[in-house]
Design an enzyme around this catalytic site. Structure first.
Site, mmCIF file in Angstrom:
data_model
loop_
_atom_site.group_PDB
_atom_site.id
_atom_site.type_symbol
_atom_site.label_atom_id
_atom_site.label_comp_id
_atom_site.label_asym_id
_atom_site.label_seq_id
_atom_site.Cartn_x
_atom_site.Cartn_y
_atom_site.Cartn_z
ATOM 1 N N HIS A 199 25.579 -26.883 -65.974
ATOM 2 C CA HIS A 199 24.905 -25.715 -66.531
ATOM 3 C C HIS A 199 24.992 -25.725 -68.053
ATOM 4 O O HIS A 199 26.040 -26.044 -68.611
ATOM 5 C CB HIS A 199 25.523 -24.423 -65.978
ATOM 6 C CG HIS A 199 25.085 -24.128 -64.591
ATOM 7 N ND1 HIS A 199 25.564 -24.815 -63.499
ATOM 8 C CD2 HIS A 199 24.178 -23.247 -64.123
ATOM 9 C CE1 HIS A 199 24.979 -24.348 -62.408
ATOM 10 N NE2 HIS A 199 24.134 -23.411 -62.758
ATOM 11 N N PRO A 200 23.903 -25.343 -68.708
ATOM 12 C CA PRO A 200 23.920 -25.314 -70.171
ATOM 13 C C PRO A 200 24.656 -24.079 -70.694
ATOM 14 O O PRO A 200 24.761 -23.070 -70.001
ATOM 15 C CB PRO A 200 22.435 -25.229 -70.528
ATOM 16 C CG PRO A 200 21.832 -24.478 -69.378
ATOM 17 C CD PRO A 200 22.605 -24.943 -68.166
ATOM 18 N N PHE B 212 30.717 -21.284 -69.804
ATOM 19 C CA PHE B 212 30.664 -19.934 -69.248
ATOM 20 C C PHE B 212 29.424 -19.826 -68.374
ATOM 21 O O PHE B 212 28.325 -20.167 -68.794
ATOM 22 C CB PHE B 212 30.599 -18.917 -70.394
ATOM 23 C CG PHE B 212 30.400 -17.499 -69.945
ATOM 24 C CD1 PHE B 212 31.473 -16.765 -69.461
ATOM 25 C CD2 PHE B 212 29.159 -16.896 -70.013
ATOM 26 C CE1 PHE B 212 31.294 -15.454 -69.052
ATOM 27 C CE2 PHE B 212 28.964 -15.590 -69.611
ATOM 28 C CZ PHE B 212 30.050 -14.862 -69.128
ATOM 29 N N ALA C 248 25.097 -15.199 -63.953
ATOM 30 C CA ALA C 248 23.703 -15.003 -63.545
ATOM 31 C C ALA C 248 23.139 -13.947 -64.488
ATOM 32 O O ALA C 248 23.503 -12.776 -64.399
ATOM 33 C CB ALA C 248 23.628 -14.548 -62.087
ATOM 34 N N VAL C 249 22.300 -14.355 -65.426
ATOM 35 C CA VAL C 249 21.878 -13.471 -66.510
ATOM 36 C C VAL C 249 20.836 -12.438 -66.100
ATOM 37 O O VAL C 249 20.608 -11.475 -66.838
ATOM 38 C CB VAL C 249 21.371 -14.271 -67.740
ATOM 39 C CG1 VAL C 249 22.480 -15.118 -68.321
ATOM 40 C CG2 VAL C 249 20.157 -15.102 -67.397
ATOM 41 N N GLU D 245 15.372 -18.037 -67.329
ATOM 42 C CA GLU D 245 16.437 -17.035 -67.145
ATOM 43 C C GLU D 245 17.019 -16.589 -68.488
ATOM 44 O O GLU D 245 17.214 -15.388 -68.709
ATOM 45 C CB GLU D 245 17.531 -17.615 -66.240
ATOM 46 C CG GLU D 245 17.063 -17.812 -64.815
ATOM 47 C CD GLU D 245 17.835 -18.867 -64.033
ATOM 48 O OE1 GLU D 245 17.499 -19.057 -62.850
ATOM 49 O OE2 GLU D 245 18.761 -19.508 -64.590
ATOM 50 N N GLN D 246 17.298 -17.549 -69.370
ATOM 51 C CA GLN D 246 17.860 -17.187 -70.672
ATOM 52 C C GLN D 246 16.857 -16.366 -71.492
ATOM 53 O O GLN D 246 17.235 -15.388 -72.146
ATOM 54 C CB GLN D 246 18.316 -18.431 -71.439
ATOM 55 C CG GLN D 246 19.560 -19.057 -70.822
ATOM 56 C CD GLN D 246 20.263 -20.032 -71.744
ATOM 57 O OE1 GLN D 246 20.253 -19.870 -72.959
ATOM 58 N NE2 GLN D 246 20.910 -21.040 -71.163
ATOM 59 N N SER E 24 16.525 -22.542 -66.173
ATOM 60 C CA SER E 24 17.486 -22.003 -67.141
ATOM 61 C C SER E 24 16.778 -21.395 -68.343
ATOM 62 O O SER E 24 17.180 -20.334 -68.839
ATOM 63 C CB SER E 24 18.458 -23.092 -67.609
ATOM 64 O OG SER E 24 19.351 -23.430 -66.578
#
Length: 189
Positions: free
Chosen positions: A69-70, A121, A124-125, A89-90, A86
């Site tokens: 995961h980034p 870290f 789930a954003v 989501e970000q 990702s």
């Protein structure tokens, strides 16, 4: 691309794994390990099989999944060198619109977190804001490694749940029945 659950169940092993590519960041082994639990009656049952495979994996395999995961708002995200999932989501959490102070705080927290635990870290954003993500990072830095390792896997399971909704369709009635069955099972525990 949305695929009906019935079509997913009909795929051969390589097709099944390919259809679930990206649900678990750069980790097709999760789908590979879960396929034998099918055919799946609901998206929830599929998620359970996938998460069971993730939790049953050896620790070094789990660590590789976590490390795939980034970092949130990290160098790879800024460069656009992260998966489409990702990135979406970000962006949805506003991490692509950080103020300079927020970006600096995230960078500092990412570095401190990785130095303390040895992995990025994970959260789930979806449903979070930049402020709530920053607060969670600061709070979770106080945990010990075992708690954070378990929390990272839990968060990866939540991320997978959100991603499955975007990837696998099922009739609403089937989904409601699966949720009712889950609630009944939980109330018996």
């Amino acid at each position: 691309m949305l695929i009906p659950l019935s079509e997913l169940n009909a795929l051969d092993r390589p097709g099944f794994v390919a259809a679930l590519d990206g649900i678990y960041e750069h980790s097709p082994w999760v789908a590979e390990a879960a396929i034998d639990g099918g055919p799946f009656r609901s998206r929830l049952e599929l998620l359970d099989a996938l998460n069971d495979a993730m939790f049953a994996a050896p620790r070094d395999t789990q660590l590789a999944l976590i490390c795939a995961h980034p970092e949130l708002a990290g160098k790879a995200a800024i460069a656009g060198d992260i998966t489409e999932e990702s990135q979406r989501e970000q962006s949805g959490a506003g991490l692509n619109r950080c103020t300079p102070a927020e970006f600096e705080r995230l960078h500092t927290l990412n570095a401190a977190y990785r130095a303390r635990f040895g992995f990025p870290f994970i959260i789930a954003v979806k449903g979070h804001s930049r402020a709530s993500i920053i607060a969670a990072m600061a709070d979770r830095l106080l945990n010990d490694e075992a708690v954070e390792f378990a929390r990272a896997l839990h968060e990866i399971g939540r991320i997978a749940a959100f991603r499955l909704v975007d990837r696998i369709s099922e009739p609403a009635g089937d989904e409601i029945i699966a949720m009712c069955e889950r609630l009944a099972w939980l109330s018996e525990q």
